[in-house]
Structures are given as structure tokens and as C-alpha cells.
Design an enzyme around this catalytic site. Structure first.
Site, mmCIF file in Angstrom:
data_model
loop_
_atom_site.group_PDB
_atom_site.id
_atom_site.type_symbol
_atom_site.label_atom_id
_atom_site.label_comp_id
_atom_site.label_asym_id
_atom_site.label_seq_id
_atom_site.Cartn_x
_atom_site.Cartn_y
_atom_site.Cartn_z
ATOM 1 N N LYS A 76 0.820 -1.215 0.000
ATOM 2 C CA LYS A 76 0.000 0.000 0.000
ATOM 3 C C LYS A 76 0.853 1.264 0.000
ATOM 4 C CE LYS A 76 -0.691 0.459 5.015
ATOM 5 N NZ LYS A 76 -1.715 0.585 6.080
ATOM 6 N N ASP A 77 2.148 1.130 0.380
ATOM 7 C CA ASP A 77 3.045 2.285 0.393
ATOM 8 C C ASP A 77 3.682 2.565 -0.965
ATOM 9 O OD1 ASP A 77 2.604 2.661 3.106
ATOM 10 O OD2 ASP A 77 4.296 1.403 3.701
ATOM 11 N N ARG A 123 -8.987 7.333 6.693
ATOM 12 C CA ARG A 123 -9.616 6.870 7.937
ATOM 13 C C ARG A 123 -10.268 8.020 8.697
ATOM 14 N NH1 ARG A 123 -4.270 3.297 9.282
ATOM 15 N NH2 ARG A 123 -4.889 1.360 8.223
ATOM 16 N N ARG A 140 1.100 9.774 14.470
ATOM 17 C CA ARG A 140 2.220 9.281 13.689
ATOM 18 C C ARG A 140 3.041 8.302 14.506
ATOM 19 N NH1 ARG A 140 4.865 11.458 9.552
ATOM 20 N NH2 ARG A 140 5.887 9.434 9.720
ATOM 21 N N ARG A 146 2.453 3.889 18.202
ATOM 22 C CA ARG A 146 1.029 4.245 18.213
ATOM 23 C C ARG A 146 0.280 3.498 19.318
ATOM 24 N NH1 ARG A 146 -0.701 3.834 11.891
ATOM 25 N NH2 ARG A 146 1.443 3.780 11.141
#
Length: 292
Positions: A76-77, A123, A140, A146
């Protein structure tokens, strides 16, 4: 010796281990090369302000410059346009594509005014649309960072990918989010192995690691994003699942106030079906005056 470049994060190293374990079983020694990316250097900036390719560019440069043989990424990056010298040589069988809410309460049970953290504009917009009474704040850091911010009480909940929890084998309470409400980011849950386009030796070595169904789903999702003009850190979500010879897809866009979701079920080439879903979403967005 096969040199594998990736970010230094714990999650990246777990993903590298999937590839290195496979190569080790074939009798090849591997070396991990940790790389700092733009996202690591500007760790306090919201991701959507940093632009595209912030997790990948520096890692891929190691392959281009001959300092590494492979680069391992969360797919996805990866931006939709790789360097002309590079290619995706393998996609590992997909893990969970879903978003999850790490919290003591499900998304509809959170108290009004609760603080939820996410680094993703996608999101954030989906949550704001679903629960406008929730305060969404930027979050972040690597997954472990996180999680620590959540457990310290800084947030009542955080939204992350289920795949990261599973890969890191974390023991934490979470709720899986419905893909209609929280349509995942394109290619979420997929590990991609990038190498030189003309490196047929490495491509052949990775052939048993490569999962064609995962690749089909990935191409369909990336093709949808090509049409809608989104990408990493955009307000679009798209998810395809291949069942037998059919592709089932969901695509969504939200600006936080309105949300559009379209679906498709088709036989056909992944790229063609993805383009069709993208056109469906654009048509509905235009009808609702939501073209960004």
C-alpha cells in the site's frame, strides 16, 4: 548473498523475515539493509502533508544503485508509478486487508467527544462521516509507538491495519471495521517484493513465494486508484477479493461530510475491472458534487 532493503521499523523487519526465511529455505544467505525514509525523518508531520512515496523512495534507490538486490514493502506504500528500472517481482499471499479500531469500545459505542487517532486522511474522513461527534487527531509513529500512545490514555482508540497486529503478534483488544464503512487503502495487507525489472534470476527464485490471486487483487485495486486519481494518503478506499474467476470490488470516497460507496462483481482482467470500478466511483462523485 541476497541483500534485502527495507525500513528499519519492527513491522518492516517482520515482513523482510517472510522473504528471507523463504530464500534461506532455498539455500540462499540473506542480509538485511535498514533504510531511513522521508517518513522516518519527518516523523511528526501528518503523512498527507509529506506527499507520495514517503515510505518507499529511499528504499528503492538502494536497488537502483546496486546496494541491495531486493526491496520489501507494504504494497500500500508503493506509488502506482515505480521507476522504469524496477518491477514488483512477487506479492506474498495477502494477510487481512481490514482496518481495525484498537479500543475498549466498538466504533458505535464510543462516547461522544472521544479522541481517536489516525495518520490517514482516508480513515479520518470515514470516521468523521460515521461519527461526527468523535474528535479525530493525527497519530504518527511506528505501530508499537502508536499502541503506546493509546495505552497511555492519549487516545480512546486508534485506527490501524489488522495485518500489522497479526504480523507483530500483538495481544490487544480491537474491533474489525466493516469494509463498507471503512473501505481499506488499496493493497492493504500485501507484502510486495521489488527488484530490477530485468533480474530474471531473482524473479524465478521468488516464483513460489508469489501468490497470483493476491497479485490480481492488487492490480485491480491499483487500477481503480489510477482512474480516481488517488493514492497513498488519499481519501479513497478500494478493496477487491477474487472468488474463483470473479472479482468483487468496493470503492469509497468521503470528504467527512458525505460518503460515496460503489461495488462491482465481474469476470475479466484485473486492470479492466479495476478501471470500471474507478469510473463508477467518479460518476457517483460527480453526481454528488464531490470531485476533489
Amino acid at each position: 548473498m541476497i541483500r534485502i532493503a527495507a525500513r528499519n521499523s519492527q513491522l518492516s523487519q517482520v515482513q523482510v523475515k517472510v522473504v528471507s526465511d523463504y530464500l534461506n529455505k532455498l539455500g540462499y544467505k540473506t542480509e538485511f539493509i535498514g533504510v531511513k525514509t522521508k517518513a522516518d525523518l519527518f516523523a511528526n508531520e501528518p503523512l498527507y502533508k509529506l506527499g507520495k512515496g514517503v515510505f518507499e523512495k529511499e528504499v528503492n534507490e538502494y536497488v537502483i544503485r546496486g546496494l541491495a538486490d531486493l526491496a520489501v514493502h507494504s504494497m500500500k506504500d508503493l506509488t502506482s508509478n515505480l521507476s522504469e528500472e524496477l518491477d514488483i517481482l512477487a506479492t506474498v499471499k495477502r494477510d487481512s486487508p481490514y482496518d481495525v479500531l484498537v479500543s475498549k469500545k466498538d466504533v458505535f459505542d464510543l462516547d461522544s467527544g472521544s479522541v481517536v487517532g489516525t495518520s490517514s486522511i482516508r480513515r479520518k474522513n470515514f470516521m468523521t462521516f460515521l461519527r461526527p461527534d468523535i474528535l479525530v487527531k493525527d497519530l504518527r509513529g511506528n505501530i508499537d509507538t502508536r499502541i503506546k500512545k493509546y495505552t497511555s490514555g492519549e487516545y480512546e482508540g486508534i485506527i490501524i491495519a489488522e495485518a500489522s497486529i497479526l504480523r507483530l503478534n500483538l495481544n490487544i483488544n480491537y474491533f474489525k471495521l466493516n469494509p463498507i464503512d471503512f473501505t481499506p487503502e488499496a493493497n492493504q495487507g500485501i507484502i510486495a517484493v521489488v527488484g530490477k525489472k530485468n533480474d530474471e534470476r531473482i524473479r524465478k527464485l521468488l516464483s513460489e513465494l508469489h501468490d497470483q490471486q493476491t497479485f490480481n487483487e492488487a492490480i485491480a485495486e491499483r487500477s481503480t486508484i489510477e482512474i480516481v486519481g488517488g493514492g497513498c494518503h488519499s481519501p479513497f478506499g478500494v478493496y477487491f477479493e477474487q472468488i474463483d474467476d470473479r472479482l468483487l470490488g468496493i470503492a469509497s470516497f468521503s470528504n467527512g461530510k458525505k460518503k460515496i460507496t460503489v461495488t462491482i462483481e465481474r469476470k475479466g482482467k484485473p486492470r479492466d475491472v479495476g478501471h470500471e470500478l474507478g469510473k463508477l466511483l467518479l460518476r457517483e462523485m460527480k453526481n454528488e458534487d464531490l470531485i476533489p
